[in-house]
Design an enzyme around this catalytic site. Structure first.
Site, PDB file in Angstrom:
ATOM      1  N   ARG A  31      11.368  -5.817   5.282  1.00  0.00           N
ATOM      2  CA  ARG A  31      11.104  -4.402   4.982  1.00  0.00           C
ATOM      3  C   ARG A  31      12.100  -3.507   5.719  1.00  0.00           C
ATOM      4  O   ARG A  31      12.401  -3.716   6.891  1.00  0.00           O
ATOM      5  CB  ARG A  31       9.680  -4.024   5.406  1.00  0.00           C
ATOM      6  CG  ARG A  31       9.420  -2.515   5.323  1.00  0.00           C
ATOM      7  CD  ARG A  31       7.970  -2.167   5.229  1.00  0.00           C
ATOM      8  NE  ARG A  31       7.206  -2.532   6.405  1.00  0.00           N
ATOM      9  CZ  ARG A  31       5.883  -2.407   6.500  1.00  0.00           C
ATOM     10  NH1 ARG A  31       5.185  -1.908   5.477  1.00  0.00           N
ATOM     11  NH2 ARG A  31       5.246  -2.768   7.586  1.00  0.00           N
ATOM     12  N   LYS A  85       0.831  -1.203   0.000  1.00  0.00           N
ATOM     13  CA  LYS A  85       0.000   0.000   0.000  1.00  0.00           C
ATOM     14  C   LYS A  85       0.871   1.261   0.000  1.00  0.00           C
ATOM     15  O   LYS A  85       0.648   2.166  -0.800  1.00  0.00           O
ATOM     16  CB  LYS A  85      -0.927   0.013   1.233  1.00  0.00           C
ATOM     17  CG  LYS A  85      -1.899  -1.158   1.285  1.00  0.00           C
ATOM     18  CD  LYS A  85      -2.822  -1.085   2.492  1.00  0.00           C
ATOM     19  CE  LYS A  85      -2.124  -1.154   3.843  1.00  0.00           C
ATOM     20  NZ  LYS A  85      -1.444  -2.446   4.105  1.00  0.00           N
ATOM     21  N   ARG A 109      -9.703   0.553   8.545  1.00  0.00           N
ATOM     22  CA  ARG A 109      -9.266  -0.800   8.883  1.00  0.00           C
ATOM     23  C   ARG A 109     -10.335  -1.570   9.655  1.00  0.00           C
ATOM     24  O   ARG A 109     -10.096  -2.726  10.014  1.00  0.00           O
ATOM     25  CB  ARG A 109      -8.005  -0.729   9.751  1.00  0.00           C
ATOM     26  CG  ARG A 109      -6.703  -0.963   8.999  1.00  0.00           C
ATOM     27  CD  ARG A 109      -5.579  -0.679   9.984  1.00  0.00           C
ATOM     28  NE  ARG A 109      -4.378  -1.397   9.725  1.00  0.00           N
ATOM     29  CZ  ARG A 109      -3.289  -0.866   9.139  1.00  0.00           C
ATOM     30  NH1 ARG A 109      -3.297   0.345   8.690  1.00  0.00           N
ATOM     31  NH2 ARG A 109      -2.208  -1.585   9.006  1.00  0.00           N
ATOM     32  N   ARG A 126      -0.492  -8.986  13.586  1.00  0.00           N
ATOM     33  CA  ARG A 126      -1.083  -8.024  12.645  1.00  0.00           C
ATOM     34  C   ARG A 126      -1.886  -8.727  11.564  1.00  0.00           C
ATOM     35  O   ARG A 126      -2.946  -8.253  11.161  1.00  0.00           O
ATOM     36  CB  ARG A 126       0.014  -7.146  12.028  1.00  0.00           C
ATOM     37  CG  ARG A 126       0.514  -6.087  13.009  1.00  0.00           C
ATOM     38  CD  ARG A 126       1.933  -5.654  12.718  1.00  0.00           C
ATOM     39  NE  ARG A 126       2.071  -4.989  11.444  1.00  0.00           N
ATOM     40  CZ  ARG A 126       3.216  -4.911  10.763  1.00  0.00           C
ATOM     41  NH1 ARG A 126       4.316  -5.489  11.242  1.00  0.00           N
ATOM     42  NH2 ARG A 126       3.257  -4.267   9.626  1.00  0.00           N
ATOM     43  N   ARG A 146      11.349  -1.408  11.228  1.00  0.00           N
ATOM     44  CA  ARG A 146      10.319  -0.986  12.181  1.00  0.00           C
ATOM     45  C   ARG A 146      10.211  -1.978  13.326  1.00  0.00           C
ATOM     46  O   ARG A 146      10.330  -3.175  13.128  1.00  0.00           O
ATOM     47  CB  ARG A 146       8.960  -0.909  11.454  1.00  0.00           C
ATOM     48  CG  ARG A 146       8.627   0.476  10.956  1.00  0.00           C
ATOM     49  CD  ARG A 146       7.468   0.483  10.019  1.00  0.00           C
ATOM     50  NE  ARG A 146       6.274  -0.208  10.505  1.00  0.00           N
ATOM     51  CZ  ARG A 146       5.135  -0.279   9.824  1.00  0.00           C
ATOM     52  NH1 ARG A 146       5.049   0.299   8.639  1.00  0.00           N
ATOM     53  NH2 ARG A 146       4.100  -0.909  10.313  1.00  0.00           N
TER      54      ARG A 146
HETATM   55  P1  ADP Z   1       1.376  -1.751   7.566  1.00  0.00           P
HETATM   56  O1  ADP Z   1       2.237  -0.940   6.645  1.00  0.00           O
HETATM   57  O2  ADP Z   1       2.047  -2.959   8.081  1.00  0.00           O
HETATM   58  O3  ADP Z   1       0.030  -2.055   6.979  1.00  0.00           O
HETATM   59  P2  ADP Z   1       0.788   0.665   9.054  1.00  0.00           P
HETATM   60  O4  ADP Z   1       2.014   1.501   8.961  1.00  0.00           O
HETATM   61  O5  ADP Z   1      -0.352   1.014   8.165  1.00  0.00           O
HETATM   62  O6  ADP Z   1       1.186  -0.866   8.865  1.00  0.00           O
HETATM   63  O7  ADP Z   1       0.235   0.648  10.549  1.00  0.00           O
HETATM   64  C1  ADP Z   1       1.097   0.374  11.635  1.00  0.00           C
HETATM   65  C2  ADP Z   1       0.269   0.225  12.899  1.00  0.00           C
HETATM   66  O8  ADP Z   1      -0.433   1.447  13.184  1.00  0.00           O
HETATM   67  C3  ADP Z   1      -0.837  -0.826  12.831  1.00  0.00           C
HETATM   68  O9  ADP Z   1      -0.365  -2.123  13.156  1.00  0.00           O
HETATM   69  C4  ADP Z   1      -1.843  -0.302  13.869  1.00  0.00           C
HETATM   70  O10 ADP Z   1      -1.415  -0.580  15.180  1.00  0.00           O
HETATM   71  C5  ADP Z   1      -1.740   1.205  13.669  1.00  0.00           C
HETATM   72  N1  ADP Z   1      -2.723   1.683  12.684  1.00  0.00           N
HETATM   73  C6  ADP Z   1      -2.467   2.244  11.467  1.00  0.00           C
HETATM   74  N2  ADP Z   1      -3.595   2.566  10.826  1.00  0.00           N
HETATM   75  C7  ADP Z   1      -4.622   2.207  11.655  1.00  0.00           C
HETATM   76  C8  ADP Z   1      -6.044   2.248  11.571  1.00  0.00           C
HETATM   77  N3  ADP Z   1      -6.673   2.740  10.471  1.00  0.00           N
HETATM   78  N4  ADP Z   1      -6.761   1.770  12.620  1.00  0.00           N
HETATM   79  C9  ADP Z   1      -6.171   1.286  13.710  1.00  0.00           C
HETATM   80  N5  ADP Z   1      -4.839   1.195  13.847  1.00  0.00           N
HETATM   81  C10 ADP Z   1      -4.058   1.650  12.846  1.00  0.00           C
HETATM   82  P1  ADP Z   2       2.154  -1.945   3.182  1.00  0.00           P
HETATM   83  O1  ADP Z   2       2.163  -0.431   3.199  1.00  0.00           O
HETATM   84  O2  ADP Z   2       0.945  -2.498   2.497  1.00  0.00           O
HETATM   85  O3  ADP Z   2       2.371  -2.541   4.517  1.00  0.00           O
HETATM   86  P2  ADP Z   2       4.768  -1.688   1.861  1.00  0.00           P
HETATM   87  O4  ADP Z   2       4.523  -0.808   0.688  1.00  0.00           O
HETATM   88  O5  ADP Z   2       5.431  -1.114   3.028  1.00  0.00           O
HETATM   89  O6  ADP Z   2       3.374  -2.417   2.279  1.00  0.00           O
HETATM   90  O7  ADP Z   2       5.576  -2.964   1.351  1.00  0.00           O
HETATM   91  C1  ADP Z   2       5.972  -3.986   2.274  1.00  0.00           C
HETATM   92  C2  ADP Z   2       7.358  -4.523   1.886  1.00  0.00           C
HETATM   93  O8  ADP Z   2       7.243  -5.244   0.647  1.00  0.00           O
HETATM   94  C3  ADP Z   2       8.404  -3.454   1.657  1.00  0.00           C
HETATM   95  O9  ADP Z   2       9.652  -3.971   2.082  1.00  0.00           O
HETATM   96  C4  ADP Z   2       8.401  -3.253   0.148  1.00  0.00           C
HETATM   97  O10 ADP Z   2       9.662  -2.814  -0.343  1.00  0.00           O
HETATM   98  C5  ADP Z   2       8.079  -4.659  -0.354  1.00  0.00           C
HETATM   99  N1  ADP Z   2       7.289  -4.686  -1.590  1.00  0.00           N
HETATM  100  C6  ADP Z   2       6.343  -3.814  -2.013  1.00  0.00           C
HETATM  101  N2  ADP Z   2       5.827  -4.187  -3.210  1.00  0.00           N
HETATM  102  C7  ADP Z   2       6.467  -5.350  -3.531  1.00  0.00           C
HETATM  103  C8  ADP Z   2       6.394  -6.247  -4.660  1.00  0.00           C
HETATM  104  N3  ADP Z   2       5.550  -6.031  -5.681  1.00  0.00           N
HETATM  105  N4  ADP Z   2       7.185  -7.336  -4.663  1.00  0.00           N
HETATM  106  C9  ADP Z   2       8.046  -7.558  -3.632  1.00  0.00           C
HETATM  107  N5  ADP Z   2       8.159  -6.758  -2.552  1.00  0.00           N
HETATM  108  C10 ADP Z   2       7.398  -5.663  -2.508  1.00  0.00           C
END
Ligand code: ADP
Ligand code: ADP
Ligand code: ZN
Length: 214
Positions: free
Chosen positions: A128, A14, A89, A172, A161
């Site tokens: 990541r 995302k 979410r 998660r 992270r």
């Molecule tokens: P990821 O990239 O793994 O999807 P995020 O960076 O979006 O993770 O979120 C990290 C953490 O922040 C989540 O595990 C949750 O604890 C909190 N968080 C983020 N967005 C939301 C949301 N919309 N509702 C509740 N918690 C959230």
């Molecule tokens: P989210 O925001 O949904 O948690 P991220 O954009 O942070 O996801 O991506 C999660 C991890 O996967 C990062 O280390 C990123 O570099 C890697 N990643 C993202 N897109 C791809 C892909 N198409 N193939 C392999 N790895 C990817």
């Protein structure tokens, strides 16, 4: 009004895709995760409240994140559109977003559902690396920076992270299934949902997304 929701499990890409959309379509990426981490770093009241939930791989209470998004959507840079990355979410968050967008005379046009299988999510999240300067994401094997441990865009050091550790990732993913996956059903009824196969080349995935949005 180009209002976009990026839906998908942790690690689906995302953030990676949101940054590309933001550049091409000149609309801001609104990442609740980034905003919460900033609040934790700055030691604000909200950050103090959120930290324990985030460390445990749980979700921060709805009213906290709803408040953040409601404020953020009123900023001037959201006039043409916005990309919600990691929000909503939960069903109550989606319902609140419906109310807020209506009040602000804004609209979600497209809900992009990014699909990746669970095994790959674990590999992605374990490897990541995140830039503390500009928020860019890298991966130790799938998306390496040009210089080890340094951001291509701004040169800042990359970190892992705290919540990208195996046990927290598992929590998660469980919470995603329980709390967030039901949103697919919620948005199916609106006709706004578009499914994107989100494995393979990052640029090729983006090309598909951009085609859907144009
Ligand atoms: P990821 O990239 O793994 O999807 P995020 O960076 O979006 O993770 O979120 C990290 C953490 O922040 C989540 O595990 C949750 O604890 C909190 N968080 C983020 N967005 C939301 C949301 N919309 N509702 C509740 N918690 C959230
Ligand atoms: P989210 O925001 O949904 O948690 P991220 O954009 O942070 O996801 O991506 C999660 C991890 O996967 C990062 O280390 C990123 O570099 C890697 N990643 C993202 N897109 C791809 C892909 N198409 N193939 C392999 N790895 C990817
Ligand atoms: Zn950077």
């Amino acid at each position: 009004m180009l209002g976009i929701i990026l839906l998908g499990p942790p690690g689906a890409g995302k953030g990676t895709q949101a940054k590309k959309i933001a550049v091409e379509f000149s609309i801001p990426q609104i990442s609740t995760g980034d905003m919460l981490r900033e609040a934790v770093k700055n030691g604000t009241e909200m950050g103090k409240k959120a930290k324990a939930f985030m460390d445990a791989g749980g979700l921060v209470p709805d009213e906290v994140v709803i408040g953040i998004v409601k404020d953020r959507l009123q900023a001037a840079d959201c006039a043409k559109g916005f990309i919600l990355d990691g929000f909503p979410r939960t069903i109550p968050q989606a319902e609140a977003l419906d109310r807020v967008t209506k009040d602000l005379k804004k609209e979600v046009r497209t809900v992009l559902s990014l699909e990746v299988d669970e095994k790959e999510l674990m590999e992605r999240l374990c490897g990541r690396r995140t830039c503390t300067g500009c928020g860019a994401m890298y991966h130790v094997t799938f998306n390496r920076p040009k210089a080890d441990g340094k951001c291509d865009k701004c040169g800042t050091s990359l970190i892992q992270r705290d919540d990208d550790k195996e046990d927290t990732i598992k929590a998660r993913l469980v919470n995603y299934k329980k709390m967030t996956e039901p949103l697919l059903q919620y948005y199916k009824g609106t006709g706004k949902i578009r499914t994107v196969m989100a494995t393979g080349d990052i640029g090729a995935i983006y090309a598909n997304i951009a085609k859907l949005l144009r």
